[in-house]
Write an enzyme that holds these catalytic residues in place. Structure first.
Site: not given
Ligand code: 13P
Length: 251
Positions: A13, A98, A100, A174, A213, A234
Site C-alpha cells: 500500500k 483494490h 481502497e 486491516g 488480516s 497487507g
Molecule cells: P491487511 O492484510 O492489512 O488486512 O490488508 C489486506 C489487503 O488489503 C491486501 O490488499
C-alpha cells in the site's frame, strides 16, 4: 484436489521508503534457503520503489507487482501510471480494483475491468480484487455482490495465466477480523463457480487469493480452505519475518 500453484502476494500500500527494501532483500534471502515453499511469492511495493526493487531482487524468488494502473496506454493523465510503465520497471503483475481504490477513488467495476485489460495488453497478470462491505455481509448480500463484481470487473480475454482473483472482504482489511473458514469456503466456492461462467474452461485453473488480516497465526487455517489458492497480504507483508510466517503455510 488442488493442483493450482498458490501465490502469496504482499501489498505494501502507501508504505515504504527505499530503506524499507531491506525487508524485501531479507525475504529473498529467506526464500533462497534450502526449504522449498510450495507457492509463488510476490511483493507489490509503491511504484516509486519498483525499479530499485527490481534490480535488488533480480534472480530471486520474489516477483514484483504494481498496486494500480491506468486503463490507457499513455497520454495526458497526470500522476497516473500505465501498465507498460509498471512492466518496464520490473513488475510482472498489477493489483486492480483494490477496495481502497474503489472506495477512495470511486473506481467502478467498468474501470477495474478496463484496467485489467490494460494489464493483459501489457503482458502483466491482473490481480483483480473483489469483496463485500460489512453492511452487505450483514444484509446477506455477499454472494450477490461478488457475482456482480466478477461480471463487471473480469474482462473478456481473462485467463488463468493472465488473471488472479483476490477476495478481500472489506471489513476484514486491516481490522484483525477474519471470516470463519466456512464463510471463506462459501465465498471462494461461489467465486469459482462464477469464474467458470465468465472465463469458461479457464475458471477452474484460476487462482483465487484470500485477503484481509492474514497473519502467520491464521495462515495455515485460511490457506487450507478449499478454493483458497494463496493470500493477498497487507500489514503482515511489510516485515520479512511476518511475511515468511504466512509463506510457511506452504512448507
Ligand atoms: P491487511 O492484510 O492489512 O488486512 O490488508 C489486506 C489487503 O488489503 C491486501 O490488499
Amino acid at each position: 484436489m488442488n493442483t493450482i500453484r498458490p501465490l502469496v502476494a504482499g501489498n505494501w500500500k502507501m508504505n515504504g521508503l527505499s530503506v524499507g527494501l531491506e525487508q524485501a532483500k531479507l525475504l529473498a534471502n529467506d526464500l533462497a534457503g534450502s526449504q522449498q515453499y510450495k507457492c509463488d511469492v510476490m511483493l507489490c511495493p509503491p511504484a516509486t520503489l519498483l525499479a530499485q526493487a527490481h534490480w535488488q531482487l533480480k534472480g530471486t524468488k520474489v516477483a514484483l507487482g504494481g498496486q494500480d494502473c491506468h486503463s490507457a496506454v499513455s497520454g495526458a493523465h497526470t500522476g497516473d501510471i500505465s501498465a507498460d510503465m509498471l512492466k518496464d520497471a520490473g513488475a510482472i503483475a498489477v493489483i486492480v480494483g483494490h477496495s481502497e481504490r474503489r472506495t477512495n477513488h470511486k473506481e467502478t467495476d467498468a474501470q477495474v475491468s478496463a484496467k485489467a485489460t490494460a494489464a493483459h495488453n501489457a503482458g502483466l497478470v491482473a490481480i483483480i480484487c473483489i469483496g463485500e462491505t460489512l453492511d452487505e455481509r450483514k444484509g446477506g448480500k455477499t454472494l450477490g455482490v461478488l457475482t456482480e463484481q466478477i461480471k463487471g470487473s473480469v474482462p473478456a480475454g481473462s485467463t488463468a495465466s493472465n488473471s488472479v482473483i483476490a477476495y478481500e472482504p472489506i471489513w476484514a482489511i486491516g481490522t484483525g477480523l477474519t471470516p470463519t473458514t466456512a464463510e471463506v469456503a462459501e465465498a471462494h466456492a461461489h467465486i469459482r463457480a462464477e469464474l467458470s461462467k465468465v472465463m469458461g474452461s479457464e475458471g477452474p485453473a484460476t487462482r483465487i487469493l484470500y485477503g484481509g488480516s492474514v497473519k502467520g497465526s491464521n495462515a495455515v487455517e485460511l490457506m487450507g480452505v478449499a478454493n483458497v489458492n494463496g493470500a493477498l497480504v497487507g500489514g503482515a507483508s511489510l516485515k520479512a519475518e511476518d511475511f515468511m510466517g504466512i509463506i510457511k503455510a506452504y512448507a
